[in-house]
Scaffold this active site. Structure first.
Site, PDB file in Angstrom:
ATOM      1  N   GLY A 145       0.819  -1.204   0.000  1.00 42.72           N
ATOM      2  CA  GLY A 145       0.000   0.000   0.000  1.00 42.72           C
ATOM      3  C   GLY A 145       0.854   1.256   0.000  1.00 42.72           C
ATOM      4  N   HIS A 146       1.879   1.269   0.846  1.00 44.25           N
ATOM      5  CA  HIS A 146       2.805   2.403   0.864  1.00 44.25           C
ATOM      6  C   HIS A 146       3.504   2.551  -0.487  1.00 44.25           C
ATOM      7  CE1 HIS A 146       2.977   1.484   5.376  1.00 44.25           C
ATOM      8  NE2 HIS A 146       2.437   2.688   5.289  1.00 44.25           N
TER       9      HIS A 146
ATOM     10  N   LYS B   2      -7.432   3.702   3.357  1.00 45.97           N
ATOM     11  CA  LYS B   2      -7.716   2.830   4.504  1.00 45.97           C
ATOM     12  C   LYS B   2      -8.006   3.687   5.733  1.00 45.97           C
ATOM     13  CE  LYS B   2      -4.564   0.817   6.974  1.00 45.97           C
ATOM     14  NZ  LYS B   2      -4.924   1.274   8.350  1.00 45.97           N
TER      15      LYS B   2
ATOM     16  N   MET C  93      -4.262  -3.809   3.865  1.00 45.45           N
ATOM     17  CA  MET C  93      -2.852  -3.770   4.244  1.00 45.45           C
ATOM     18  C   MET C  93      -2.623  -2.712   5.304  1.00 45.45           C
ATOM     19  SD  MET C  93      -0.682  -4.437   0.776  1.00 45.45           S
ATOM     20  CE  MET C  93      -0.783  -6.029  -0.042  1.00 45.45           C
TER      21      MET C  93
ATOM     22  N   ARG D 131       0.227  -2.751  11.112  1.00 46.83           N
ATOM     23  CA  ARG D 131      -0.145  -3.544  12.293  1.00 46.83           C
ATOM     24  C   ARG D 131      -0.379  -5.014  11.948  1.00 46.83           C
ATOM     25  NH1 ARG D 131      -2.374   1.500  13.745  1.00 46.83           N
ATOM     26  NH2 ARG D 131      -1.749   2.166  15.860  1.00 46.83           N
TER      27      ARG D 131
END
Length: 282
Positions: free
Chosen positions: A36-37, A151, A186, A189
């Site tokens: 995601g990043h 998210k 995603m 954590r």
């Protein structure tokens, strides 16, 4: 790849680029990078002359000391992941003292009520911490564009409000949620979950998708009851909240209205680890 630990060094490097009207794209993160990043980085790399990613676990946005202490910190791994993607990423990985200069407290922000819903209700002071760190990073980096994942949809709306109210010259760009193969959103954590819990957490997205289907024909109250009852069937998950809210105001709703975008928001605990997710309903 250039890695800066001090804002003075980063500013000195970026200043000539800003004077040359180079466009700076910025991706703020707390590290423990995932796909995601990387999708945010790819978008920034494609749309800007320069891309900066910050890696900083911001203490003022944690209202739970254990959550702060246990948050994954994987800087060397993160840098390697970025290098594998591109050598043209500039990394800002400061210590707390560099950001807060010995005064690790939040500023107070008014987000016109956005801060009082969902995460704001359950994590007191969280969005003051978010606003504090985002505003300071914007001041240090002076980006043209900043990229945030959906998210954390409430956070995205909060940052847009911050930029609007405080007249910060940054385009805030929301990017779609990246999910694991089983549908789990995603998140850094996720690394703390056991393999079994990580697989079982697929149920969160499954229930959200079912709520989206029900939204076409059922009353909102009935959908909330459905979600609550579904999690009662899975006692390993503790449902903190499920709300259906107006995307723009984030106010919870109990009646649908025409020409309004709605989104379902959820927070759950599994293995004492808190996960959030959301889904567009219409």
């Amino acid at each position: 790849m250039l890695v800066f630990n001090k804002k003075s060094d980063l500013s000195a490097f970026l200043s000539p680029l800003i004077n040359q009207n180079k466009s700076i794209g910025f991706v703020p993160t707390m590290g423990a990078l995932h796909q995601g990043h990387l999708s945010l980085l790819k978008k920034s790399l494609s749309e800007n002359d320069v891309t900066v990613m910050s890696i900083f676990v911001n203490p003022t946005q944690f209202n739970n000391a254990d959550d702060l202490n246990q948050y994954p910190r994987t800087l060397e791994r993160d840098i390697q992941i970025m290098q594998d993607l591109s050598n043209n990423i500039i990394v800002y990985a400061p210590e707390v003292t560099d950001i807060y200069e010995g005064n690790t407290v939040s500023e107070n922000f008014d987000y016109d009520g956005l801060e009082n819903q969902m995460e704001g209700k359950h994590r007191p002071g969280h969005f003051n911490g978010v606003g504090t760190i985002v505003k300071r990073l914007f001041e240090i980096i002076q980006p043209k564009r900043a990229y945030f994942g959906e998210k954390d949809f409430q956070q995205l709306q909060i940052v847009k409000k911050l930029v609007s109210k405080y007249k910060i010259p940054v385009d805030v760009i929301g990017c779609s949620i990246h999910r694991e193969a089983n549908g789990l959103a995603m998140s850094s954590r996720n690394e703390r979950l056991s393999p079994m819990a990580r697989e079982k957490a697929a149920i969160v997205y499954q229930i959200l998708n079912n709520a989206k289907i029900l939204f076409k024909t059922k009353a909102i109250e009935d959908i909330i009851i459905y979600v609550t009852n579904e999690f009662k069937k899975h006692p390993e998950f503790q449902l903190e909240y499920f709300e259906i809210a107006d995307e723009n105001t984030l106010l919870p709703v109990l009646k649908k209205e025409a020409n309004t975008k709605y989104r379902g928001f959820i927070a759950i605990f599994v293995e004492n680890i808190r996960l959030i997710d959301n889904i567009s309903l219409n």
